[in-house]
Design a protein around this motif. Structure first.
Motif, short mmCIF file in Angstrom:
data_model
loop_
_atom_site.label_atom_id
_atom_site.label_comp_id
_atom_site.label_asym_id
_atom_site.label_seq_id
_atom_site.Cartn_x
_atom_site.Cartn_y
_atom_site.Cartn_z
N GLN A 6 11.69 -6.14 -2.82
CA GLN A 6 11.78 -4.89 -2.10
C GLN A 6 10.66 -3.95 -2.53
O GLN A 6 10.25 -3.95 -3.68
N PRO A 7 10.12 -3.14 -1.62
CA PRO A 7 9.13 -2.16 -1.98
C PRO A 7 9.69 -1.19 -3.03
O PRO A 7 10.89 -0.93 -3.06
N LEU A 8 8.79 -0.64 -3.85
CA LEU A 8 9.24 0.34 -4.84
C LEU A 8 9.88 1.54 -4.14
O LEU A 8 10.88 2.07 -4.56
N LEU A 9 9.26 1.95 -3.07
CA LEU A 9 9.81 3.02 -2.25
C LEU A 9 9.17 2.88 -0.89
O LEU A 9 7.95 2.73 -0.78
N ALA A 10 9.96 2.86 0.14
CA ALA A 10 9.42 2.62 1.48
C ALA A 10 8.38 3.67 1.83
O ALA A 10 8.60 4.86 1.68
N GLY A 123 7.90 1.01 7.15
CA GLY A 123 6.55 1.45 6.82
C GLY A 123 5.62 0.35 6.35
O GLY A 123 4.52 0.64 5.87
N TYR A 124 6.05 -0.90 6.46
CA TYR A 124 5.22 -2.03 6.03
C TYR A 124 5.10 -3.06 7.14
O TYR A 124 6.03 -3.24 7.93
N PHE A 125 3.96 -3.75 7.17
CA PHE A 125 3.81 -4.98 7.94
C PHE A 125 4.07 -6.14 7.00
O PHE A 125 3.43 -6.24 5.93
N TYR A 126 4.99 -7.02 7.35
CA TYR A 126 5.28 -8.20 6.55
C TYR A 126 4.72 -9.44 7.22
O TYR A 126 4.77 -9.57 8.44
N GLY A 127 4.24 -10.38 6.41
CA GLY A 127 3.75 -11.65 6.93
C GLY A 127 2.62 -12.18 6.07
O GLY A 127 1.92 -11.41 5.40
N ARG A 128 2.45 -13.50 6.08
CA ARG A 128 1.37 -14.09 5.31
C ARG A 128 0.03 -13.68 5.88
O ARG A 128 -0.22 -13.81 7.08
N GLY A 129 -0.81 -13.14 5.01
CA GLY A 129 -2.13 -12.68 5.42
C GLY A 129 -2.20 -11.22 5.81
O GLY A 129 -3.29 -10.72 6.08
N THR A 130 -1.06 -10.53 5.83
CA THR A 130 -1.09 -9.12 6.23
C THR A 130 -2.01 -8.30 5.32
O THR A 130 -2.68 -7.38 5.78
N SER A 131 -2.04 -8.67 4.02
CA SER A 131 -2.94 -7.99 3.08
C SER A 131 -4.20 -8.80 2.81
O SER A 131 -5.29 -8.24 2.70
N HIS A 203 4.43 5.27 -4.05
CA HIS A 203 5.30 6.19 -3.31
C HIS A 203 4.57 6.76 -2.08
O HIS A 203 4.94 7.82 -1.58
N GLY A 204 3.53 6.07 -1.64
CA GLY A 204 2.85 6.47 -0.41
C GLY A 204 1.60 7.28 -0.59
O GLY A 204 0.89 7.53 0.38
N THR A 426 -8.39 0.39 3.50
CA THR A 426 -6.95 0.23 3.31
C THR A 426 -6.61 0.43 1.84
O THR A 426 -7.50 0.57 0.99
N TYR A 427 -5.33 0.43 1.51
CA TYR A 427 -4.92 0.54 0.11
C TYR A 427 -3.56 -0.12 -0.05
O TYR A 427 -2.85 -0.38 0.93
N GLY A 428 -3.22 -0.45 -1.29
CA GLY A 428 -1.97 -1.15 -1.56
C GLY A 428 -1.17 -0.52 -2.66
O GLY A 428 -1.58 0.48 -3.28
N ASP A 429 -0.01 -1.09 -2.92
CA ASP A 429 0.89 -0.61 -3.98
C ASP A 429 0.52 -1.23 -5.32
O ASP A 429 -0.17 -2.25 -5.39
N PRO A 430 1.02 -0.65 -6.42
CA PRO A 430 0.68 -1.17 -7.75
C PRO A 430 1.15 -2.60 -7.99
O PRO A 430 0.58 -3.29 -8.83
N ASP A 431 2.17 -3.05 -7.27
CA ASP A 431 2.70 -4.40 -7.53
C ASP A 431 1.94 -5.50 -6.81
O ASP A 431 2.28 -6.67 -6.92
#
Length: 463
Positions: A6-10, A123-131, A203-204, A426-431
């Motif tokens: 799960q995301p840390l926070l949506a 608030g996320y796109f899920y799928g292989r290759g999205t990032s 957290h966005g 673009t940017y991503g989360d710490p995880d």
């Protein structure tokens, strides 16, 4: 077994909170098509996606003479393409956009959602290759299509190369092939590639934007143990699997020393200052004094920062034994290392041997992925326009050069004199957003904002 991540926070929703503009909707459709076209080495086909990309380019107005398809007979599903938008200047060298379209293998039974269906959720796109890296692939295609449709005449020729094989060492690598066989086709003053982007606080909020300058080298080592074996009814401590297991535990526990370079020291100093929290203070302290154990312990809690500091090695594959009722005669494991600039593969191998401390464990360096990375210069004509656009799209966010802890196909470009940079956008989360792992995701807002920033950046470079 399904593993939930799960995301840390949506992150705040973007597309679902407001209607998309027509141009954004078309971009989203391109992104969706790319994600939903399986391009993994086992069940997918890069060639199939390249077919679709070629169709879009022709529909946008590119003629057959502007598009070059390539592949080799023994890898028919791993083909790619190059498309060129001519510039008006006879003196400016071209700009090359590079995008690998292959993805890491994803098993449906392991994922919460179908990995080859683009799903927008919280608030996320899920799928292989999205990032990694179909968001940027879609941004490159979208930009090239719009440039052609709008009649944009750049001063600098813009080239776009889609390649396969970046994610699999034994696949046909399109970037490598182009560099060796079609260097004139992709010749450019510099290239924009993956590896940059930015980082949020989880957290966005984006904390830093990054320009990827330089990277580690990927090296694989095979560990092997041997034993005469025998009947499993009469076990002895001398066991090939146990011996290999002991060696792998020592690899797990071994920590390579801190190895700063100019880019990583600048990153820790500037990104630490941008954070302003305890982790940021530890980053600054460690950049000043690599021997500060308290600061190192704090920084090591962040897996990405931990990897930036040093060479890392980790077991990724294992195989052993030949029958369930026999003592193992042979066991093998693959240890994947990401070697920091300044350390050779031979030095990394020697460090592993010393850490294992068992001469009966055979360590063999497997075939190198490619040439050693060459760190591109911090060229003002590359950094300057990116800084201005980061200030426009992410006010108050610093642009900081960063050394990638992974490996990209930029090494093949640099080997033929094309410096490769990973731009912000673009940017991503710490995880890490599940890149190469389960339930990969991309922040919706980051994808759309990154599209706008990167399109403007291409124009800024091309004129």
């Amino acid at each position: 077994m399904v593993f939930l991540v799960q995301p840390l926070l949506a992150a705040p929703s973007f597309a679902q909170a407001s209607a998309l503009r027509p141009d954004q909707a078309r971009f989203r459709a391109l992104y969706k098509e790319m994600v939903e076209t399986d391009t993994s080495i086992t069940t997918g086909s890069c060639t199939a996606l390249a077919d679709k990309i070629e169709g879009h380019l022709k529909q946008a107005g590119y003629g057959a003479d502007a598009i070059t398809r390539y592949s080799v007979p023994d890898h028919p599903k791993e083909g790619g393409l190059v498309v060129i938008l001519p510039g008006t200047s006879k003196t400016l060298k071209p700009l090359l956009l590079l995008g690998h379209i292959d993805v890491v293998v994803a098993k449906r039974e392991d994922w919460t959602r179908d990995p080859y269906t683009l799903i927008e959720e919280n608030g996320y796109f899920y799928g292989r290759g999205t990032s990694d890296m179909k968001a940027m692939d879609a941004i490159w295609l979208d930009a090239m299509m719009r440039f052609k449709e709008q009649g944009y005449k750049p001063k600098r020729t813009i080239k776009l190369a889609y390649t396969c094989g970046e994610e699999t060492s034994w696949a046909f690598n399109g970037a490598h092939w182009l560099a060796e066989n079609k260097p004139d086709l992709i010749a450019a003053e510099f290239a924009l590639n993956e590896g940059g982007g930015g980082r949020s606080d989880g957290h966005g909020k984006i904390i830093v934007a990054n320009m990827h300058v330089g990277e580690k080298a990927a090296e694989n080592f095979k560990l092997e143990t041997f034993n005469p074996g025998g009947h499993s009814s009469a076990p002895v401590p001398d066991n090939a699997i146990y011996e290999l297991s002991d060696a792998l535990l020592k690899v797990r526990d071994y920590e390579f020393p801190i190895q700063f370079n100019d880019v990583s020291r600048a990153y820790f100093t500037k990104a630490g200052a941008a954070r302003g929290d305890d982790l940021g203070k530890a980053m600054i302290a460690l950049a000043k004094d690599p021997g500060d154990k308290a600061a190192e312990a704090t920084v090591n809690q962040d897996k990405s920062l931990h990897s930036m500091l040093r060479t890392t090695c980790v077991a990724t594959l294992i195989e052993g034994g030949h029958a369930n009722n026999a003592l193992p005669q042979h066991a093998t494991a693959t240890v994947n290392c990401r070697v920091a600039p300044g350390m050779s593969a031979e030095q990394a191998q020697a460090a592993l041997a010393a850490a294992i401390g068992d001469p009966k464990v055979k360590i063999t360096r497997e075939a190198a992925r490619g040439p050693l990375a060459k760190q591109p210069p911090l060229d003002p004509k590359v950094i300057g326009p990116a800084e201005k656009l980061v200030a426009k799209y992410y006010p108050g966010t610093p642009l900081i050069p960063v050394m990638s802890t992974g490996a990209t196909d930029g090494i093949f470009l640099e080997a033929i004199g094309i410096p490769s940079y990973g731009p912000p956008g673009t940017y991503g989360d710490p995880d890490g957003n599940g890149t190469h792992g389960l339930n990969e995701r991309a922040i919706v807002k980051a994808v759309y904002t990154g599209r706008d920033l990167l399109t403007d950046l291409i124009k800024a470079y091309a004129g």
